[in-house]
Design a protein around this motif. Structure first.
Motif, PDB file in Angstrom:
ATOM      1  N   GLY A   1     -30.954  38.825  21.133  1.00 23.41           N
ATOM      2  CA  GLY A   1     -30.191  38.007  20.201  1.00 23.41           C
ATOM      3  C   GLY A   1     -29.683  36.707  20.779  1.00 23.41           C
ATOM      4  O   GLY A   1     -28.896  36.005  20.141  1.00 23.41           O
ATOM      5  N   LEU A   2     -30.134  36.327  21.975  1.00 24.50           N
ATOM      6  CA  LEU A   2     -29.716  35.084  22.612  1.00 24.50           C
ATOM      7  C   LEU A   2     -30.546  33.932  22.060  1.00 24.50           C
ATOM      8  O   LEU A   2     -31.777  34.019  21.990  1.00 24.50           O
ATOM      9  CB  LEU A   2     -29.899  35.189  24.123  1.00 24.50           C
ATOM     10  CG  LEU A   2     -29.473  34.000  24.953  1.00 24.50           C
ATOM     11  CD1 LEU A   2     -27.972  33.750  24.816  1.00 24.50           C
ATOM     12  CD2 LEU A   2     -29.816  34.237  26.417  1.00 24.50           C
ATOM     13  N   THR A   3     -29.898  32.847  21.675  1.00 24.75           N
ATOM     14  CA  THR A   3     -30.600  31.679  21.161  1.00 24.75           C
ATOM     15  C   THR A   3     -31.125  30.850  22.327  1.00 24.75           C
ATOM     16  O   THR A   3     -30.384  30.511  23.248  1.00 24.75           O
ATOM     17  CB  THR A   3     -29.667  30.818  20.285  1.00 24.75           C
ATOM     18  OG1 THR A   3     -29.211  31.612  19.195  1.00 24.75           O
ATOM     19  CG2 THR A   3     -30.386  29.583  19.752  1.00 24.75           C
ATOM     20  N   ILE A   4     -32.416  30.549  22.271  1.00 23.86           N
ATOM     21  CA  ILE A   4     -33.078  29.729  23.282  1.00 23.86           C
ATOM     22  C   ILE A   4     -33.507  28.430  22.616  1.00 23.86           C
ATOM     23  O   ILE A   4     -34.159  28.441  21.568  1.00 23.86           O
ATOM     24  CB  ILE A   4     -34.329  30.440  23.850  1.00 23.86           C
ATOM     25  CG1 ILE A   4     -33.977  31.826  24.407  1.00 23.86           C
ATOM     26  CG2 ILE A   4     -35.022  29.564  24.886  1.00 23.86           C
ATOM     27  CD1 ILE A   4     -33.030  31.833  25.567  1.00 23.86           C
ATOM     28  N   GLU A   5     -33.129  27.306  23.213  1.00 19.67           N
ATOM     29  CA  GLU A   5     -33.546  25.987  22.731  1.00 19.67           C
ATOM     30  C   GLU A   5     -34.577  25.430  23.700  1.00 19.67           C
ATOM     31  O   GLU A   5     -34.373  25.435  24.909  1.00 19.67           O
ATOM     32  CB  GLU A   5     -32.348  25.043  22.664  1.00 19.67           C
ATOM     33  CG  GLU A   5     -32.695  23.625  22.287  1.00 19.67           C
ATOM     34  CD  GLU A   5     -31.500  22.682  22.347  1.00 19.67           C
ATOM     35  OE1 GLU A   5     -31.732  21.468  22.516  1.00 19.67           O
ATOM     36  OE2 GLU A   5     -30.349  23.146  22.252  1.00 19.67           O
ATOM     37  N   LEU A   6     -35.682  24.974  23.161  1.00 17.52           N
ATOM     38  CA  LEU A   6     -36.709  24.312  23.959  1.00 17.52           C
ATOM     39  C   LEU A   6     -36.739  22.847  23.543  1.00 17.52           C
ATOM     40  O   LEU A   6     -36.849  22.540  22.354  1.00 17.52           O
ATOM     41  CB  LEU A   6     -38.072  24.957  23.724  1.00 17.52           C
ATOM     42  CG  LEU A   6     -38.151  26.458  24.006  1.00 17.52           C
ATOM     43  CD1 LEU A   6     -39.528  26.994  23.623  1.00 17.52           C
ATOM     44  CD2 LEU A   6     -37.824  26.760  25.454  1.00 17.52           C
ATOM     45  N   ASN A   7     -36.650  21.942  24.508  1.00 13.46           N
ATOM     46  CA  ASN A   7     -36.640  20.508  24.235  1.00 13.46           C
ATOM     47  C   ASN A   7     -37.960  19.889  24.674  1.00 13.46           C
ATOM     48  O   ASN A   7     -38.323  19.936  25.848  1.00 13.46           O
ATOM     49  CB  ASN A   7     -35.486  19.831  24.978  1.00 13.46           C
ATOM     50  CG  ASN A   7     -34.159  20.219  24.393  1.00 13.46           C
ATOM     51  OD1 ASN A   7     -33.943  20.089  23.197  1.00 13.46           O
ATOM     52  ND2 ASN A   7     -33.254  20.708  25.222  1.00 13.46           N
ATOM     53  N   PHE A   8     -38.664  19.318  23.701  1.00 16.81           N
ATOM     54  CA  PHE A   8     -39.954  18.685  23.909  1.00 16.81           C
ATOM     55  C   PHE A   8     -39.837  17.201  23.574  1.00 16.81           C
ATOM     56  O   PHE A   8     -38.972  16.815  22.777  1.00 16.81           O
ATOM     57  CB  PHE A   8     -41.008  19.284  22.969  1.00 16.81           C
ATOM     58  CG  PHE A   8     -41.230  20.752  23.136  1.00 16.81           C
ATOM     59  CD1 PHE A   8     -42.190  21.212  24.026  1.00 16.81           C
ATOM     60  CD2 PHE A   8     -40.505  21.667  22.395  1.00 16.81           C
ATOM     61  CE1 PHE A   8     -42.407  22.572  24.177  1.00 16.81           C
ATOM     62  CE2 PHE A   8     -40.718  23.021  22.536  1.00 16.81           C
ATOM     63  CZ  PHE A   8     -41.676  23.484  23.429  1.00 16.81           C
ATOM     64  N   PRO A   9     -40.744  16.368  24.089  1.00  9.08           N
ATOM     65  CA  PRO A   9     -40.789  14.984  23.602  1.00  9.08           C
ATOM     66  C   PRO A   9     -41.061  15.006  22.091  1.00  9.08           C
ATOM     67  O   PRO A   9     -41.866  15.810  21.622  1.00  9.08           O
ATOM     68  CB  PRO A   9     -41.964  14.371  24.377  1.00  9.08           C
ATOM     69  CG  PRO A   9     -42.149  15.254  25.572  1.00  9.08           C
ATOM     70  CD  PRO A   9     -41.718  16.619  25.131  1.00  9.08           C
ATOM     71  N   ALA A  10     -40.417  14.130  21.357  1.00 13.81           N
ATOM     72  CA  ALA A  10     -40.585  14.093  19.899  1.00 13.81           C
ATOM     73  C   ALA A  10     -42.041  13.857  19.506  1.00 13.81           C
ATOM     74  O   ALA A  10     -42.471  14.291  18.430  1.00 13.81           O
ATOM     75  CB  ALA A  10     -39.690  13.016  19.291  1.00 13.81           C
ATOM     76  N   SER A  11     -42.810  13.258  20.389  1.00 10.86           N
ATOM     77  CA  SER A  11     -44.228  13.015  20.091  1.00 10.86           C
ATOM     78  C   SER A  11     -45.014  14.310  19.928  1.00 10.86           C
ATOM     79  O   SER A  11     -46.120  14.286  19.368  1.00 10.86           O
ATOM     80  CB  SER A  11     -44.851  12.163  21.214  1.00 10.86           C
ATOM     81  OG  SER A  11     -44.770  12.862  22.461  1.00 10.86           O
ATOM     82  N   GLU A  12     -44.471  15.440  20.385  1.00 16.92           N
ATOM     83  CA  GLU A  12     -45.158  16.733  20.233  1.00 16.92           C
ATOM     84  C   GLU A  12     -44.930  17.356  18.862  1.00 16.92           C
ATOM     85  O   GLU A  12     -45.497  18.403  18.558  1.00 16.92           O
ATOM     86  CB  GLU A  12     -44.744  17.697  21.333  1.00 16.92           C
ATOM     87  CG  GLU A  12     -45.218  17.277  22.700  1.00 16.92           C
ATOM     88  CD  GLU A  12     -45.181  18.385  23.717  1.00 16.92           C
ATOM     89  OE1 GLU A  12     -45.443  19.549  23.343  1.00 16.92           O
ATOM     90  OE2 GLU A  12     -44.887  18.096  24.884  1.00 16.92           O
ATOM     91  N   HIS A  13     -44.101  16.738  18.028  1.00 11.57           N
ATOM     92  CA  HIS A  13     -43.814  17.282  16.694  1.00 11.57           C
ATOM     93  C   HIS A  13     -45.029  17.079  15.794  1.00 11.57           C
ATOM     94  O   HIS A  13     -45.628  15.990  15.749  1.00 11.57           O
ATOM     95  CB  HIS A  13     -42.603  16.566  16.098  1.00 11.57           C
ATOM     96  CG  HIS A  13     -42.154  17.156  14.792  1.00 11.57           C
ATOM     97  ND1 HIS A  13     -42.363  16.528  13.598  1.00 11.57           N
ATOM     98  CD2 HIS A  13     -41.546  18.317  14.521  1.00 11.57           C
ATOM     99  CE1 HIS A  13     -41.869  17.272  12.625  1.00 11.57           C
ATOM    100  NE2 HIS A  13     -41.379  18.369  13.159  1.00 11.57           N
ATOM    101  N   ARG A  14     -45.400  18.147  15.078  1.00 13.94           N
ATOM    102  CA  ARG A  14     -46.513  18.055  14.104  1.00 13.94           C
ATOM    103  C   ARG A  14     -46.022  17.312  12.882  1.00 13.94           C
ATOM    104  O   ARG A  14     -44.927  17.585  12.401  1.00 13.94           O
ATOM    105  CB  ARG A  14     -46.993  19.435  13.681  1.00 13.94           C
ATOM    106  CG  ARG A  14     -47.665  20.182  14.754  1.00 13.94           C
ATOM    107  CD  ARG A  14     -48.125  21.542  14.281  1.00 13.94           C
ATOM    108  NE  ARG A  14     -47.176  22.149  13.351  1.00 13.94           N
ATOM    109  CZ  ARG A  14     -47.501  22.828  12.265  1.00 13.94           C
ATOM    110  NH1 ARG A  14     -48.741  23.009  11.971  1.00 13.94           N
ATOM    111  NH2 ARG A  14     -46.589  23.346  11.491  1.00 13.94           N
TER     112      ARG A  14
END
Length: 145
Positions: A131-144
């Protein structure tokens, strides 16, 4: 300041195998060296370097044999509550969102995406088996789009 950086975080889990699968099969961590503590657990590493003792420590809670854990780390509130409690989330810098996205879909791991234009950042939020929330931060250019 005396503090240099975050060393690791630990998760007490009732399902060590499910946590191991989530972190290794979905997020590509690797299980590595862990001292012979008197309770079940695993140390997870980001890469082959084990000099900093792992990024995530999974602590297995064995309801049938809790003595080693209790003696070593002490009493905690009920283990089955899950979630993040006062901790909101843990975040990692990441790359290759499409690969991780494919793994999420393959393993049935739900996620949500948010783009933060001011930071040029794609934030992806997942929930681990405890139940732990994990945030992954990617360059915005990886957004579909």
């Amino acid at each position: 300041m005396a503090i240099k950086k975050l060393a690791h975080y630990s998760i007490r889990t009732n399902n060590l195998e499910a946590s191991l699968r989530f972190y290794t099969e979905v997020l590509s961590f690797r299980s590595g060296y862990r001292p012979a503590f008197p309770f079940p657990g695993l140390w997870l590493y980001i890469d082959e370097d084990e000099s900093e003792f792992g990024a995530i420590h999974l602590i297995g809670v064995d309801a049938n044999s809790p003595k080693g854990l209790l003696d070593y780390l002490g009493e905690r509130k009920a283990y089955d509550q899950g979630g993040t409690g006062a901790l909101d989330h843990i975040a990692f810098l990441a790359s290759d969102w499409q690969i991780i996205r494919s793994r999420c879909l393959e393993h049935g791991v739900p996620y949500s995406e948010r783009v933060v234009p001011d930071l040029g950042l794609l934030q992806v939020f997942l929930t681990d088996p405890s139940g732990l929330t994990i945030e992954l931060n990617f360059p915005a250019s990886e957004h579909r789009r």
